[in-house]
Enzyme design. Structure first.
Site, PDB file in Angstrom:
ATOM      1  N   GLY A   1     -11.137 -27.545   9.527  1.00 21.98           N
ATOM      2  CA  GLY A   1     -10.982 -27.639   8.080  1.00 21.98           C
ATOM      3  C   GLY A   1     -11.760 -28.784   7.465  1.00 21.98           C
ATOM      4  CB  SER A   2     -11.120 -30.561   4.276  1.00 23.93           C
ATOM      5  OG  SER A   2     -11.007 -29.403   3.482  1.00 23.93           O
TER       6      SER A   2
END
Length: 598
Positions: free
Chosen positions: A301-302
């Site tokens: 993810g981020s």
């Protein structure tokens, strides 16, 4: 002995004194032939003497045999085993200890004995008694199992390993011939499950089957010199406790935590939960034996936006460049949105601070898929990472690197790596741009290889400033530890389903941070597998509410142990004025404040 005749006692005299005898000198005694009774008495005495000698010889033989059975056999190796069935223990060198960087023992040996049988030497009556009686001493053995093993004519049969002294004495008291004690060693782990996935374990023959025990099996079996790891047991304990508490509090199903020296890539702590007792690895579940820190391969993810931002800097994009994040991006059948949309154009620092998927995707497309792929390969993210453990995962890389791949990879989807890949790459980005292979062995800085230059020092400084911005005013605020000047990045990714697609109700959250970010010495990573929204998170289960505060607590625990001195200063002197202004760090009253962009 008193004889049949009396003798005259000679007086005592000091040397030089004359002895005078009074009375007449006795005349010689007449001799006579011994009668029949005297001959019989002498014969009886001779027979008694011979009988006593025979009894003495018999007792000597019995005593010698008892010493051999009770002492030598219990402390030495059984001599009935053939080389093909059981190599003599004396032929094997004792397995070396494994110690942490400070010399604390993580794995060592304890002397023990194994119970073996030579059924050729066991009479049939005693064989049946052994089958009947041994299960009363060892409840884990059954008569049926013993009947299968104790087959007449077999030279060497293992009955039970690692007997306690009480158990050994109990077997000895049975007095069954053919039962012997083989000297052995038992591997023990004083730190227990604390270092399970690092140290690993051995099998019943003391051969490595997991972790360092497996990877260095030949070295540990052929040398008495302890193997010194990079792990610091104090930091390992802190990481284990913090991660365990976070998993319990946020009701996660597992997690991982790592601490690394950014200049040497030494792994100072590595925890994967759930874990297991190394001495009982055979009883551990598959999930407990799975090393999430090195073997688990995840879309993170981020947190991956750190690499995307570094890519933009490496491509020469100015910090002041802006990218339209006003509305979602629709490409093919996909729609890219922001979790907390700003609905405006964002600069590079703002894209990282607000964790904008839209801005990251547009930034990646400006750089291009080819350059993105080349940069990530240079960072070691597309290949298996060289490491001392056998449990290392292989990244899942797109077969064809198209525009859609470049866009999703920019915010951490479409490329799966291990947590070890992530922390190693981030270490290189913030240490001035030098990539070192991660290691679990203690490193001598004087003999350490120079590493590979993968990022410029100027861009490394800019990236650190932006990571500080995330903690000051972005999703990393809950990781801020007063005095240690933390900089990092959050990541929340929907978990992939085995059959394809993503689970809407299951996430993997992470936070990676360097400290002190003005001059990084160490980097920490905390990952939680499927945390839940709990009281105090206001219905959220993203990284800013769980992995981030856990990482902050871990930094607060380990920083003093690492000798990092708390400071209270502004970023002035560590980041030049242009970077401070462009990134958004504001110097105010000697403290660093976030200049929020609205």
């Amino acid at each position: 002995m008193i004889g049949p005749f009396k003798t005259r006692r000679r007086p005592f005299a000091y040397p030089g004194e004359e002895i005078r005898l009074t009375g007449d000198t006795p005349s010689p005694r007449p001799t006579r032939e011994p009668d029949a009774s005297t001959k019989g008495l002498e014969t009886g005495r001779l027979r008694l003497l011979v009988t006593a000698c025979l009894f003495g010889l018999a007792f000597s033989v019995i005593t010698g045999r008892l010493v051999q059975l009770m002492v030598l056999s219990s402390t030495g190796t059984s001599t009935v085993a053939t080389p093909s069935e059981a190599p003599p223990l004396e032929a094997r060198m004792a397995r070396a200890d494994i110690v942490d960087r400070n010399g604390l023992v993580l794995a060592t040996n304890l002397p023990t004995v194994n119970l073996v049988a030579d059924t050729r030497a066991v009479p049939e009556r005693d064989l049946m008694r052994a089958i009947r009686v041994l299960p009363t001493l060892f409840p884990d053995l059954t008569s049926e199992e013993l009947a299968d093993r104790l087959v007449p004519g077999r030279a060497f049969v293992y009955l039970r390993r690692n007997l306690t002294p009480i158990e050994q004495q109990a077997v000895n008291d049975l007095g069954i011939p053919g039962l012997h004690f083989e000297r052995a060693e038992r591997r023990v782990y004083p730190a227990g499950r604390l270092v399970a996935h690092v140290v690993g374990a051995t099998d019943i023959d003391n051969q490595g089957i997991a972790g360092i025990e497996d990877a260095f099996d030949d070295r540990l079996s052929s040398s008495e010199k302890p193997l010194r790891l990079s792990i610091d047991l104090r930091l390992q304990h802190a990481a284990h406790q913090v991660l365990s508490d976070a998993i319990d509090h946020f009701e996660a199903i597992g997690g991982a935590a790592l601490v690394m020296d950014v200049h040497t890539a030494e792994v100072l702590a590595m925890v994967s939960l759930p874990d297991y007792e190394p001495e009982k690895i055979g009883e551990a579940s598959e999930d407990a034996r799975f090393n999430r820190a090195t073997l688990g391969v995840y879309e993170l993810g981020s947190v991956f936006k750190v690499f995307n931002t570094a890519l933009a800097l490496d491509a020469g994009l100015p910090l002041t460049d802006t990218f339209d994040a006003a509305k979602p991006i629709r490409i093919a059948r996909f729609t890219i949105t922001d979790f907390h949309p700003e609905r405006r154009a964002l600069s590079i620092p703002e894209i990282l601070m607000h964790s904008s998927n839209i801005g990251s995707a547009r930034m990646a497309m400006v750089v291009g898929p080819e350059r993105q792929q080349a940069f990530l390969k240079r960072m070691g993210l597309l290949d298996p990472i060289p490491f001392e453990l056998p449990e290392v995962g292989r990244p899942l890389v797109p077969q064809v690197w198209r525009d859609i791949n470049a866009m999703t990879i920019s915010f951490g989807h479409g490329l799966s790596v291990t947590p070890l890949h992530l922390i190693t790459g981030v270490s290189a980005l913030i240490n001035g741009g030098t990539l070192h292979p991660p290691t679990l062995l203690k490193t001598d800085p004087a003999t350490m290889p120079p590493g590979q230059k993968v990022f410029s020092e100027q861009n490394s400084m800019r990236l650190r400033a932006m990571m500080r911005l995330v903690v000051e005013g972005g999703s990393g605020r809950n990781a801020d530890v007063e005095g240690y000047y933390v900089g990092g990045k959050t990541g929340s990714a929907e978990k992939q389903l085995k059959g394809g697609g993503y689970a809407k109700d299951s996430v993997l959250t992470s936070f990676i941070a360097g400290f002190p970010i003005s001059d990084p010495q160490y980097v920490v990573l905390v990952i939680l597998d499927d945390p839940k929204a709990v009281k105090g998170t206001y219905g959220f289960r993203t990284a800013g509410w769980n992995a981030t505060p856990a990482a902050g607590r871990l930094i607060a625990e380990v920083a003093p142990l690492l000798g990092v001195t708390p400071t209270h200063h502004s970023p002035e002197g560590h980041f030049d004025a242009t970077v401070i202004r462009q990134v958004g760090l504001k110097v105010e009253d000697g403290e660093d404040k976030h200049l929020a962009a609205r």
